[in-house]
Motif scaffolding. Sequence first.
Motif, short mmCIF file in Angstrom:
data_model
loop_
_atom_site.label_atom_id
_atom_site.label_comp_id
_atom_site.label_asym_id
_atom_site.label_seq_id
_atom_site.Cartn_x
_atom_site.Cartn_y
_atom_site.Cartn_z
N SER A 32 8.73 13.72 6.09
CA SER A 32 9.93 14.30 6.71
C SER A 32 11.20 13.86 6.00
CB SER A 32 10.01 13.90 8.18
OG SER A 32 10.32 12.52 8.32
N ARG A 33 11.15 12.76 5.25
CA ARG A 33 12.31 12.26 4.52
C ARG A 33 12.27 12.64 3.04
NH1 ARG A 33 12.77 11.88 9.54
NH2 ARG A 33 14.21 10.37 10.41
N GLY A 34 11.38 13.54 2.68
CA GLY A 34 11.39 14.08 1.32
C GLY A 34 10.37 13.50 0.39
N LEU A 35 9.66 12.47 0.78
CA LEU A 35 8.62 11.92 -0.07
C LEU A 35 7.36 12.78 0.06
CD1 LEU A 35 10.58 9.46 0.41
CD2 LEU A 35 8.59 8.01 -0.06
N SER A 36 6.63 12.90 -1.02
CA SER A 36 5.41 13.69 -0.98
C SER A 36 4.40 13.08 -1.93
CB SER A 36 5.68 15.14 -1.34
OG SER A 36 6.20 15.22 -2.65
N PRO A 37 3.12 13.33 -1.70
CA PRO A 37 2.11 12.76 -2.60
C PRO A 37 2.22 13.37 -3.98
CG PRO A 37 1.11 14.34 -1.10
CD PRO A 37 2.52 14.13 -0.63
N LYS A 75 0.85 -1.19 0.00
CA LYS A 75 0.00 0.00 0.00
C LYS A 75 0.89 1.25 0.00
CE LYS A 75 -4.05 -2.12 0.56
NZ LYS A 75 -3.58 -3.50 0.49
N SER A 76 0.43 2.32 -0.61
CA SER A 76 1.18 3.57 -0.61
C SER A 76 1.06 4.25 0.75
CB SER A 76 0.66 4.50 -1.70
OG SER A 76 1.22 5.80 -1.57
N VAL A 77 2.12 4.91 1.15
CA VAL A 77 2.08 5.62 2.43
C VAL A 77 1.09 6.78 2.39
CG1 VAL A 77 4.45 5.01 2.98
CG2 VAL A 77 3.99 7.15 1.77
N THR A 136 -2.94 4.69 13.70
CA THR A 136 -1.56 4.88 14.15
C THR A 136 -0.58 4.65 13.00
OG1 THR A 136 -2.15 4.16 16.38
CG2 THR A 136 0.18 4.06 15.77
N LEU A 137 -0.79 3.58 12.26
CA LEU A 137 0.12 3.21 11.18
C LEU A 137 0.12 4.24 10.05
CD1 LEU A 137 1.96 1.25 9.66
CD2 LEU A 137 -0.11 0.06 8.89
N MET A 138 -1.07 4.56 9.53
CA MET A 138 -1.14 5.40 8.35
C MET A 138 -0.75 6.86 8.65
SD MET A 138 -1.64 3.13 6.21
CE MET A 138 -1.53 4.27 4.83
N ARG A 139 -1.11 7.35 9.82
CA ARG A 139 -0.72 8.72 10.16
C ARG A 139 0.79 8.83 10.38
NH1 ARG A 139 -5.51 10.60 14.43
NH2 ARG A 139 -7.26 10.15 13.04
N SER A 140 1.36 7.85 11.06
CA SER A 140 2.79 7.90 11.36
C SER A 140 3.63 7.70 10.10
CB SER A 140 3.15 6.85 12.41
OG SER A 140 2.91 5.54 11.92
N VAL A 141 3.24 6.77 9.24
CA VAL A 141 4.06 6.49 8.06
C VAL A 141 4.04 7.68 7.11
CG1 VAL A 141 2.27 5.40 6.61
CG2 VAL A 141 4.65 4.66 6.41
#
Length: 572
Positions: A173-178, A128-130, A162-167
């Motif tokens: 924060s590491r540079g990935l964006s939608p 699944k996509s983050v 918890t999982l989807m919000r945190s990921v």
Amino acid sequence: MTFLATAIRLFALFLFLGMTAPVHAETIDELYPTVRDFFPQADRFGTLEGKPPSAAIYQGQRLLGYAYLTDDVIRIPAYSGHPINTLVGFDLQGRIVGLRIVEHQEPILVVGISEERLQRFVSQYKDKSVFDRVVIGAGADGDVAIDTISGATITVMVENATLMRSVRRVAESRGLSPPPPPAPITADATTVSGKEKPASDNVTTPAPAPGKSAPPAAVTHARALSSVSQAAPKKNITVSVQDEPIWKGVWRKSTFQIAVLVAGLVFLTLVLVFQDWLAKRPRLLVYVRDGYLIFTVVFIGWYSLAQLSVVNVLTFAQAAMHNFQWEGFLIDPMMFILWSFVAVTLLLWGRGVYCGWLCPFGALQELTQQLARRLGVRQYEFSEMVHERLWALKYIILLALFGVSLQSLVQAERMAEIEPFKTAITMRFQREWGYVVFAAGLILVSAINRKFYCKYLCPLGAALTIPGKFRIFDWLRRHRECGRPCQICAVECEVQAIRKNGEINANECHYCLDCQVTYWNNRKCPPEVERRKRRERAPRALELVRKMESHMGSSGIDEVNPSCETCPGRDR
């Protein structure tokens, strides 16, 4: 002396060197070896660092992705009042490559849900996509739906949030964006075939030096944006917005269940308020009570899974002593509403309202006993001496569970399997055979001894007794003659909550109202029988007096009202 001074200097030197030497930080694979399964091609793992903390994963000098712990990013209290800590890994394309629950205190996961079922649920997040909007069960257009775990819906919803919000936070924060929304199609943006021109993928990322962590976010961003925009489906595009408390979404989805439960509780309140009126109509009371018991088992229990447990009491006690948050209790609307109602009834009427009307397992026992009686099954009761000794068992069990919970709530949850609620109600008997045999055995025992478990073993009932001592009302009526000498109610009370002196033991009463039916029965209750006979004799006596008056003259008896008001009033 010189030797001693030299030794002291050497010791001080070694101590200084030990304090100033760099401390080796454990890499994430040393802390959690499972992460190696997320990235099988990786040969180097970083340490948890940055904000929010995550560890970079490498193959040689090439960055593969990141791994992190959800507790380091967001902590949403679950059913137990504590968060579920999960190890998560995702690659530079924004795909979740693996996750595993590493720590939790959820009762249903501690004992109840098998490891196989838990891992089957977790595996649904892979690939699944983050940036997907993952929802439990059916969702709206654009949502990615996954299956829940039967009997653990609230826990699963908390884990998903918890999982989807945190990921998403770690990825951003590491540079990935939608990916950006699709641009309008123009002649310059399309090829002859009308298809969109592919984005350039020639962006390279400088390899970091050995021992270094992830490249800066600005360097990673260009490559991540290109890969994510090609990998993520356009319909699942989301943006980072202020996260809504999860309990609000749960309440919105539970509108029907909330409405039905509130209606049921309002009806029960009316039953309690007009209990005298119902007790005078025993046939109607039977229909009302049996119907409500069925409602409790089917809707409150098997459908809504709102079976209260001593684990809830232990969790509340832990929260009150440490970090109390309402969000942890609002997460399950059915349980929150039911506990709120029970808290009110404890102060007004005592524990009997819950134990006699709202406990699904208690209702199941009572319906079983009623069926057994109709089939002619013989009933067995303990002597008063044995019965009073057995009362103590549930209080001992409660004290043991509370003591263990002070050290380890997880261990207390395991010991709380003395409650068959999870097996019979929450999981609807879909468990290992040992638990099923235990729960079924208690139900069979209740067929010959009314609510055996509730009377002698239930730690929840023992816990409810404590605040129940402060009840305000005492609406169960008694005659002056009750217990002195009349013993009808004491003999007929199948939970043996009426003492020989006629006093009702509110700590053990289940508020079934059977004694109130007898209280108003003028053909069974001796004081009521006597009053009925007086009323029946009054017209005959008046007729005899009038016949005597016809021969002897007026006696003045007509000036006296011969109605029941001349009789002694009821003892309240």
